[in-house]
Enzyme design. Sequence first.
Site, short mmCIF file in Angstrom:
data_model
loop_
_atom_site.label_atom_id
_atom_site.label_comp_id
_atom_site.label_asym_id
_atom_site.label_seq_id
_atom_site.Cartn_x
_atom_site.Cartn_y
_atom_site.Cartn_z
CE1 TYR A 1 61.00 58.95 37.93
CE2 TYR A 1 62.31 60.61 38.18
CZ TYR A 1 61.99 59.33 38.57
OH TYR A 1 62.57 58.72 39.62
CD GLU B 1 56.78 57.11 38.84
OE1 GLU B 1 55.68 57.46 39.09
OE2 GLU B 1 57.91 56.94 39.73
CG ASP C 1 68.08 34.37 34.20
OD1 ASP C 1 68.50 35.25 33.39
OD2 ASP C 1 68.61 34.51 35.51
CE LYS D 1 75.18 38.99 33.26
NZ LYS D 1 74.58 38.06 34.29
NE ARG E 1 76.22 46.75 34.66
CZ ARG E 1 77.16 45.65 34.67
NH1 ARG E 1 78.28 46.16 33.73
NH2 ARG E 1 77.29 44.75 35.23
C1 LIG Z 1 74.09 38.30 35.40
C2 LIG Z 1 72.87 37.38 35.74
C3 LIG Z 1 71.73 37.81 36.14
C4 LIG Z 1 71.79 39.22 37.11
O1 LIG Z 1 72.02 40.21 36.29
P1 LIG Z 1 72.32 41.69 37.10
O2 LIG Z 1 72.27 42.75 35.75
O3 LIG Z 1 73.87 41.56 37.50
O4 LIG Z 1 71.46 41.94 38.05
C5 LIG Z 1 70.74 37.08 36.62
N1 LIG Z 1 70.58 35.81 35.87
C6 LIG Z 1 71.65 35.22 35.30
C7 LIG Z 1 71.60 33.85 34.94
C8 LIG Z 1 72.86 35.92 35.30
O5 LIG Z 1 73.95 35.45 34.62
#
Ligand SMILES: *Cc1c(COP(=O)(O)O)cnc(C)c1O
Length: 423
Positions: A51, A53, A197, A226, A232
């Site tokens: 942990y 924080e 994003d 991704k 993740r």
């Molecule tokens: C995949 C994605 C997210 C969210 O990601 P998670 O890890 O699934 O919460 C946010 N914004 C965009 C543009 C995405 O493609």
Amino acid sequence: MSVLDQVDPDVSSIIAAEQRRQHAKIRLIPSENYVSHAVLEATGSILTNKYSEGYTGDRYYEGQQQIDKIEQLAIDRARSLFGAEHINVQPYSGSPANQAVYVALANPGDTVMGLSLAHGGHLTHGAGVSISGLHYKAVQYGVNESTGYLDYDEIERLATECQPKLIFCGTTAYPRVLDFERFAAIGKKVGAFVIADIAHISGLVAAGVHPSPVGHVDVVTTTTHKSLRGPRGGMIMCRAQFADAIDKAVFPGLQGGPHNHTTAALAVALKEADTAEFRAYAQAIVDNAKALGQALVERGFGVVSGGTDNHLLLVDMTNKGVTGNQMSKALDAAGIVCNYNLVPGDPRSARRPSGIRLGTPSITSRGFGGDQMIQLADWMDEIAQIRADESIDRDSRREAYRRVAGEVRDLCDRFPAPGLDIA
Ligand SMILES: *Cc1c(COP(=O)(O)O)cnc(C)c1O
């Protein structure tokens, strides 16, 4: 036999079966990938036991001698790769990273702008079913339905009219380059913070095959799993002036202890991403997507916007006589995994849309190239024709899908994916 086999054969056998699936299928979901053995090893490490924080040098628990080092290493590597002034590596995933930006830079009830889900935006950019649409006054922009491209003049007009506090730019189903400079200029004009994003494209940005938003926009959020090919997780990069607000929003605003095993795996992935090999990989992702798009266009598929600049394609199945659902289900039976998706201006519903979405990060990780893109387009054409042909009965159809699935498996056997242990 592994320890997991002995302790929990139920879980172990499910994981083994999923591993065989990931090996034997052509995985075209653009948000997915194959991480390396090294990333998997760090993800499964004993760092999950700790942990911590707080932030490096300022924690609420003792015993952070190693954790502080690992978090700083991840931050330093992210900084050298992306060049951002401030980086927070603690968000649990992409959605919590975006949520932290709302908490840091806006108040509930404020007007926020984002690309609509139906046109390739993300839930967290103001969709009605998400907190971002429920707690904020969300104004959604779209793409030009005839070209499939973002219309920046229209986005500027809308922003001028509704004076948002935040403007999100970033996509889950948009095949073209994003003009971050233009978004930044729009934000400046209307006095809005601009958030890029880059969840889908952060691997491409890291490798320099998509322009970077860093230096143009105020805040950059991303997932780490991704095209970046890490564990993740999520990450926020911002100008120094927002550092304090972002850090406080992540912890204690939204989260408790960071997932240190994930942070370690992210550090590994960032090291892997800062190599000539990864840059070649990212270029190959785009080359493959362009080649697949071209091959599909040549076979009469309705490729939205006519092609792609990045890792994904959006394909309208209408002129092939099938819906997106029918196509994605038929492809899955044939060993080719994608998802059904709305296309811009789709007359059909989100659960039964006209299109499918295809991405090349996973297949490029296993080494597919131009020849495999042609083969893939041929299989997709064959499956679409079989699915659309009313004169073919159910059993013959199933038989044809099974035959293609066998051919797919043979191809996959020649291209073992990273991170899998297939005997
Ligand atoms: C995949 C994605 C997210 C969210 O990601 P998670 O890890 O699934 O919460 C946010 N914004 C965009 C543009 C995405 O493609």
